[in-house]
Design a protein around this motif. Sequence first.
Motif, PDB file in Angstrom:
ATOM      1  N   GLY A   1      45.640  34.894  48.702  1.00 56.37           N
ATOM      2  CA  GLY A   1      44.278  34.391  48.793  1.00 56.37           C
ATOM      3  C   GLY A   1      44.077  33.670  50.099  1.00 56.37           C
ATOM      4  N   ASP A   2      43.059  34.033  50.784  1.00 66.81           N
ATOM      5  CA  ASP A   2      42.690  33.260  51.961  1.00 66.81           C
ATOM      6  C   ASP A   2      41.370  32.585  51.617  1.00 66.81           C
ATOM      7  OD1 ASP A   2      42.594  32.221  54.478  1.00 66.81           O
ATOM      8  OD2 ASP A   2      43.343  34.047  55.394  1.00 66.81           O
ATOM      9  N   THR A   3      41.024  31.612  52.373  1.00 65.92           N
ATOM     10  CA  THR A   3      39.810  30.904  52.004  1.00 65.92           C
ATOM     11  C   THR A   3      38.740  31.041  53.053  1.00 65.92           C
ATOM     12  OG1 THR A   3      40.790  28.953  52.955  1.00 65.92           O
ATOM     13  CG2 THR A   3      40.892  29.143  50.585  1.00 65.92           C
TER      14      THR A   3
ATOM     15  N   LEU B   1      34.873  34.942  43.839  1.00 64.69           N
ATOM     16  CA  LEU B   1      34.735  33.499  43.666  1.00 64.69           C
ATOM     17  C   LEU B   1      36.030  32.920  43.090  1.00 64.69           C
ATOM     18  CD1 LEU B   1      31.046  33.399  42.355  1.00 64.69           C
ATOM     19  CD2 LEU B   1      31.881  33.074  44.697  1.00 64.69           C
ATOM     20  N   GLU B   2      36.273  31.692  43.437  1.00 63.77           N
ATOM     21  CA  GLU B   2      37.520  30.999  43.055  1.00 63.77           C
ATOM     22  C   GLU B   2      37.865  31.170  41.583  1.00 63.77           C
ATOM     23  OE1 GLU B   2      39.129  27.795  42.050  1.00 63.77           O
ATOM     24  OE2 GLU B   2      40.736  28.772  43.149  1.00 63.77           O
ATOM     25  N   LYS B   3      36.848  31.047  40.728  1.00 62.75           N
ATOM     26  CA  LYS B   3      37.073  31.088  39.269  1.00 62.75           C
ATOM     27  C   LYS B   3      37.660  32.435  38.820  1.00 62.75           C
ATOM     28  CE  LYS B   3      32.289  32.469  38.194  1.00 62.75           C
ATOM     29  NZ  LYS B   3      32.529  33.875  38.034  1.00 62.75           N
ATOM     30  N   ASP B   4      37.479  33.491  39.622  1.00 60.63           N
ATOM     31  CA  ASP B   4      37.944  34.816  39.205  1.00 60.63           C
ATOM     32  C   ASP B   4      39.248  35.248  39.884  1.00 60.63           C
ATOM     33  OD1 ASP B   4      35.720  35.298  37.502  1.00 60.63           O
ATOM     34  OD2 ASP B   4      34.487  35.612  39.281  1.00 60.63           O
ATOM     35  N   VAL B   5      39.777  34.412  40.774  1.00 61.81           N
ATOM     36  CA  VAL B   5      40.944  34.824  41.566  1.00 61.81           C
ATOM     37  C   VAL B   5      42.153  35.146  40.679  1.00 61.81           C
ATOM     38  CG1 VAL B   5      42.680  34.004  43.218  1.00 61.81           C
ATOM     39  CG2 VAL B   5      40.257  33.704  43.724  1.00 61.81           C
TER      40      VAL B   5
ATOM     41  N   GLU C   1      33.194  28.003  47.062  1.00 64.16           N
ATOM     42  CA  GLU C   1      33.884  28.762  45.988  1.00 64.16           C
ATOM     43  C   GLU C   1      34.335  30.135  46.465  1.00 64.16           C
ATOM     44  OE1 GLU C   1      30.622  27.913  45.779  1.00 64.16           O
ATOM     45  OE2 GLU C   1      30.724  26.068  44.596  1.00 64.16           O
TER      46      GLU C   1
ATOM     47  N   TYR D   1      25.880  35.802  44.613  1.00 59.60           N
ATOM     48  CA  TYR D   1      27.101  36.624  44.705  1.00 59.60           C
ATOM     49  C   TYR D   1      26.841  38.089  44.370  1.00 59.60           C
ATOM     50  CZ  TYR D   1      31.677  38.580  44.230  1.00 59.60           C
ATOM     51  OH  TYR D   1      32.755  39.414  44.391  1.00 59.60           O
TER      52      TYR D   1
ATOM     53  N   TYR E   1      36.311  40.068  48.456  1.00 52.28           N
ATOM     54  CA  TYR E   1      35.544  38.809  48.402  1.00 52.28           C
ATOM     55  C   TYR E   1      35.265  38.515  46.929  1.00 52.28           C
ATOM     56  CZ  TYR E   1      34.403  38.376  53.413  1.00 52.28           C
ATOM     57  OH  TYR E   1      34.457  38.189  54.762  1.00 52.28           O
TER      58      TYR E   1
ATOM     59  N   ARG F   1      36.293  33.142  48.109  1.00 50.93           N
ATOM     60  CA  ARG F   1      37.689  33.424  48.469  1.00 50.93           C
ATOM     61  C   ARG F   1      37.815  34.857  48.961  1.00 50.93           C
ATOM     62  NH1 ARG F   1      37.557  28.941  48.103  1.00 50.93           N
ATOM     63  NH2 ARG F   1      38.768  27.422  46.937  1.00 50.93           N
TER      64      ARG F   1
END
Length: 341
Positions: free
Chosen positions: A327-329, A300-304, A179, A234, A298, A181
Amino acid sequence: MKIVTAVAPVNIAVIKYWGKRDETLILPINDSISATLSLEHMCAKTSIVCSPDLTETKFWLNGELQPTDSKRFQNCLREIKKLVNPNLEYLSWNLSICSENNFPTAAGLASSAAGYACLVYALAKIYEINGNISSIARMGSGSACRSIFGGWVRWQMGNTTDGSDSLAVQIAPETHWPEMRVLVLVVNDKTKTYSSTSGMKTSVETSTLLKHRAANIVPQRTKEMITAIKNKDYKTFAKLTMQDSNQFHAVCLDTYPPCFYLNDTSRAIIELIHFYNQNKGETKVAYTFDAGPNACLYLLEKDVAEVIAMINYVFPPTSLKSDYFKGDTVPSKKLDEVSLK
Ligand SMILES: Nc1ncnc2c1ncn2[C@@H]1O[C@H](COP(=O)(O)OP(=O)(O)OP(=O)(O)O)[C@@H](O)[C@H]1O
Ligand SMILES: C[C@@](O)(CCOP(=O)(O)OP(=O)(O)O)CC(=O)O
């Protein structure tokens, strides 16, 4: 004739390397930890031609001819050649090396890490060497030793004078925290005034805060960071990341003369992120800055999506270069060989 093309990723430190105990071998005064980003958005790409027709070895970076007599370049080449079968017919042939970064070079976005990891990896492929080349990449640029591995990587400072125990090791693989990002906010893509190499040398010579950091802060922080990453905690990860970035830049100010890497936009990003986290009632996003004004976030995906919207709302399009605002992963792929003939 032999040709190899390789690509290598950047890594963004969450516990920063800043300061050497040996300038030639490139041995650090403290441990550091980073995540290696995927190759998708930011990478170095290096092609090497090895041919009996070449009259000298040449190296181009982003289209500009570079000196090949630099200690770092020569050290990498020499150490790689030590591992080569001496009977290899093309060992004495000259090389034509061409490297390009698809993101700003020397702007505090880890170009030396991707660049030297890529160079050493491509050399290893040309000479058909297998094995761990991380310590050789370290002799090109310290942070490059971490880019050889994917996922979460710790560079152990080691204690020996020959550097044999100063090694990068993977803490967790790229699949560990899917998750996670990284958003890269390019505030300024120009080459920085003080390189990391010269900045950290002056810090070692003049900063008492750096001595305190290396002896009393980083050892405990490293342990806490490893635990946070392993537990995918996190909140702790984010706090440690931001604290470490801030302390690194405090060291830069404590350096005499000081190195100013952050600018007003960087500081506005820091304030905004604390304000946002506070308003949300929980830590949603963490910043870190290398030796430059550009932010790596840095989250989490859900907050991008929400964080991108918030940044776009606060910063007018001219203050951040939206081309690189992407966004990079992490998780990442490791180094990649594009083609081998
Ligand atoms: N693709 C590459 N191949 C070989 N060397 C490179 C490459 N890209 C960058 N470098 C070397 O790295 C130097 C920049 O390193 P420096 O550490 O100052 O900046 P950075 O790595 O972009 O920032 P930071 O270390 O703060 O993340 C360049 O001047 C060049 O010598
Ligand atoms: C701020 C940093 O990015 C410093 C990186 O320094 P370099 O690895 O570029 O320095 P040299 O070893 O002299 O080449 C922090 C980090 O990546 O850990």
